[in-house]
Design an enzyme around this catalytic site. Structure first.
Site, short mmCIF file in Angstrom:
data_model
loop_
_atom_site.label_atom_id
_atom_site.label_comp_id
_atom_site.label_asym_id
_atom_site.label_seq_id
_atom_site.Cartn_x
_atom_site.Cartn_y
_atom_site.Cartn_z
N HIS A 141 -3.50 15.16 7.56
CA HIS A 141 -3.84 14.64 6.35
C HIS A 141 -3.69 15.43 5.60
CE1 HIS A 141 -3.97 11.39 2.85
NE2 HIS A 141 -5.35 12.19 2.62
N ASP A 181 -10.60 0.27 -0.54
CA ASP A 181 -9.93 1.31 -1.19
C ASP A 181 -9.08 1.61 -1.95
OD1 ASP A 181 -9.83 4.75 -0.76
OD2 ASP A 181 -7.30 4.13 -0.67
N1 URA Z 1 -6.53 10.97 -2.12
C1 URA Z 1 -7.12 9.69 -1.43
O1 URA Z 1 -6.37 8.85 -1.09
N2 URA Z 1 -8.12 8.89 -1.83
C2 URA Z 1 -8.73 10.23 -2.72
O2 URA Z 1 -9.75 9.81 -3.61
C3 URA Z 1 -8.02 11.75 -3.28
C4 URA Z 1 -6.76 11.69 -2.69
#
Ligand code: URA
Length: 432
Positions: free
Chosen positions: A82, A161
């Site tokens: 990532h 999220d």
């Molecule tokens: N990328 C993400 O997936 N979440 C964040 O909070 C910042 C960058």
């Protein structure tokens, strides 16, 4: 439990128990806790932080808020990578086939981009016929046969999220290290690979503007991943200038193919070799030095390119573009941006480049905006290079003449040149 007590505790830097955190986050996802109370809590986190224990709990609660991907059908060790985001970052397109060519499995789920440039999925969608929505069984089967597959993140992956990020975006609460950690790691853990390599960017074009913050974020993410039973490592890398020459979807696909053909050996190639070597070492393929040699050899002997081609075909794409780039979308218009004076490149406004790329049509501002896959820019100079007056610093591409002209106006002050020689920043700062 009630939200006011929880907000009060974080405001006073008192620790939250796992149950309190769970009540708040699950209540927000189900709609029982309103936006305004979660906004207040997020701001308290931004100002006061969270402990490592609280960050770990938040990450796991978010991970468990939706679907989790079962990778148990994949034979062998699985490795994910990532990047915390940067301009011109097309490393996934290169690293996935390189690592697969070295015998590890790279099942990748990536996002579409929102903001300056497209994400990995947008880049792949510039290839005719490429399917980013493989059914689960087909996804696992493709990874087993080819060594890698890259698909779009499932809609029900970490819904906590999705809601929290949208709220952070409009309440100025994105730039919090524990919140960024929980956001990224909850998704990585739900995606399910055995090993996770994190490329944490630092510099003017990154979330983390300085190395200290980048290292704090990296340590927290690595600890959180290890606590959840994963093999995890982070590399802190430079984002004071765009990565490679191309920014924009089809343009970045071409640059990735050039790297896989062994024709492009600059900073992009170097970073890909470092990241691939770390992924291979995490997977137990040998020492870092041996793994670096495996990665280089995968490019040299053509195996990585062959796997890339196989992946494109396995996902329904027309791989003919690999030997004929005109099969990718090509922009109708272009404008060259020239140096007004001679000099050494002392500064490149990376965020400005991102903004120019957005203006050409290569990115999107709303999630349903259409992307111009042909749009973007090619940069001819990096930090420390010498440019003669009137040399072409970059070329902008778009199908929309008006957008292109606006982008060209914005592009005028991206490069700062000086009389005295300037240094290239390092590519890699540290690892954790
Ligand atoms: N990328 C993400 O997936 N979440 C964040 O909070 C910042 C960058």
């Amino acid at each position: 439990m009630n939200a006011c007590d929880i907000i009060f505790k974080t405001k006073r830097k008192q620790p939250l128990s796992a149950n309190e955190m769970k009540w708040l986050i699950n209540g927000y996802v189900s709609g029982e806790v309103p936006d305004y109370q979660v906004s207040a809590w997020l701001m308290a986190v931004c100002l006061n932080g969270l402990s490592e224990e609280e960050t770990k709990n938040l990450t796991l609660i978010m991970r468990d808020s939706g679907e989790k991907i079962d990778l148990s059908g994949i034979d062998g060790i699985t490795v994910d990578k990532h990047s915390t985001g940067g301009i011109g970052d097309k490393t996934s397109l290169i690293i996935a086939p390189v690592c697969a060519a070295c015998g590890i499995k790279v099942p990748k789920m990536s996002g579409r981009g929102l903001g300056f440039t497209g994400g990995t999925i947008d880049k792949l969608e510039s290839i005719q016929g490429f399917n980013v929505d493989l059914e689960r069984e087909n996804y696992i089967d493709t990874v087993n046969r080819v060594g890698t597959a890259i698909i779009a993140q499932s809609g029900n992956l970490v819904p906590a999220d999705k809601k929290l990020y949208a709220l952070r975006d409009v309440t100025s609460t994105v730039d919090s290290i524990p919140l960024i950690c929980a956001s990224i790691m909850s998704k990585k853990l739900a995606i399910g690979s055995d090993c996770i390599l994190l490329d944490v960017k630092t510099g003017s074009g990154a979330f983390m503007k300085n190395i200290n913050d980048a290292e704090r974020l990296a340590s927290l993410m690595v600890e959180t991943g290890r606590n959840a039973g994963k093999k995890c490592r982070a590399v802190i890398t430079d984002m004071n200038q765009p990565l490679g020459k191309a920014v924009g979807n089809a343009l970045e696909v071409i640059e990735a193919v050039e790297v896989l053909k062994g024709r492009e050996k600059g900073r992009l190639y170097e970073l890909c070799m470092v990241l691939a070597a770390n992924m291979l070492e995490l997977a137990g393929k040998g020492s870092l030095q041996e793994c670096r040699a495996f990665a280089e050899n995968a490019v040299e002997c053509g195996d990585a390119l062959r796997i890339f081609k196989k992946m494109i075909s396995a996902q329904g794409g027309d791989a003919g573009f690999i030997n004929n780039y005109s099969l990718l979308p090509e922009a109708k218009h272009k404008i060259e941006i020239k140096a007004k004076e001679s000099g050494y490149i002392a500064e490149i406004d990376s965020e400005g480049i991102g903004f120019v790329s957005l203006l050409t049509g290569a990115g999107r501002t709303g999630k349903d905006d259409a992307i111009d896959y042909s749009a973007g820019l090619i940069i001819n100079f990096g930090l420390g290079d010498y440019a003669e007056k009137d040399s072409v610093l970059m070329t902008l591409y778009s199908n929309d003449k008006n957008k292109l002209e606006e982008a060209a106006r914005r592009a005028e002050n991206i490069f700062r040149l000086t009389d005295r020689p300037t240094d290239q920043p390092p590519l890699i700062y540290s690892d954790i």
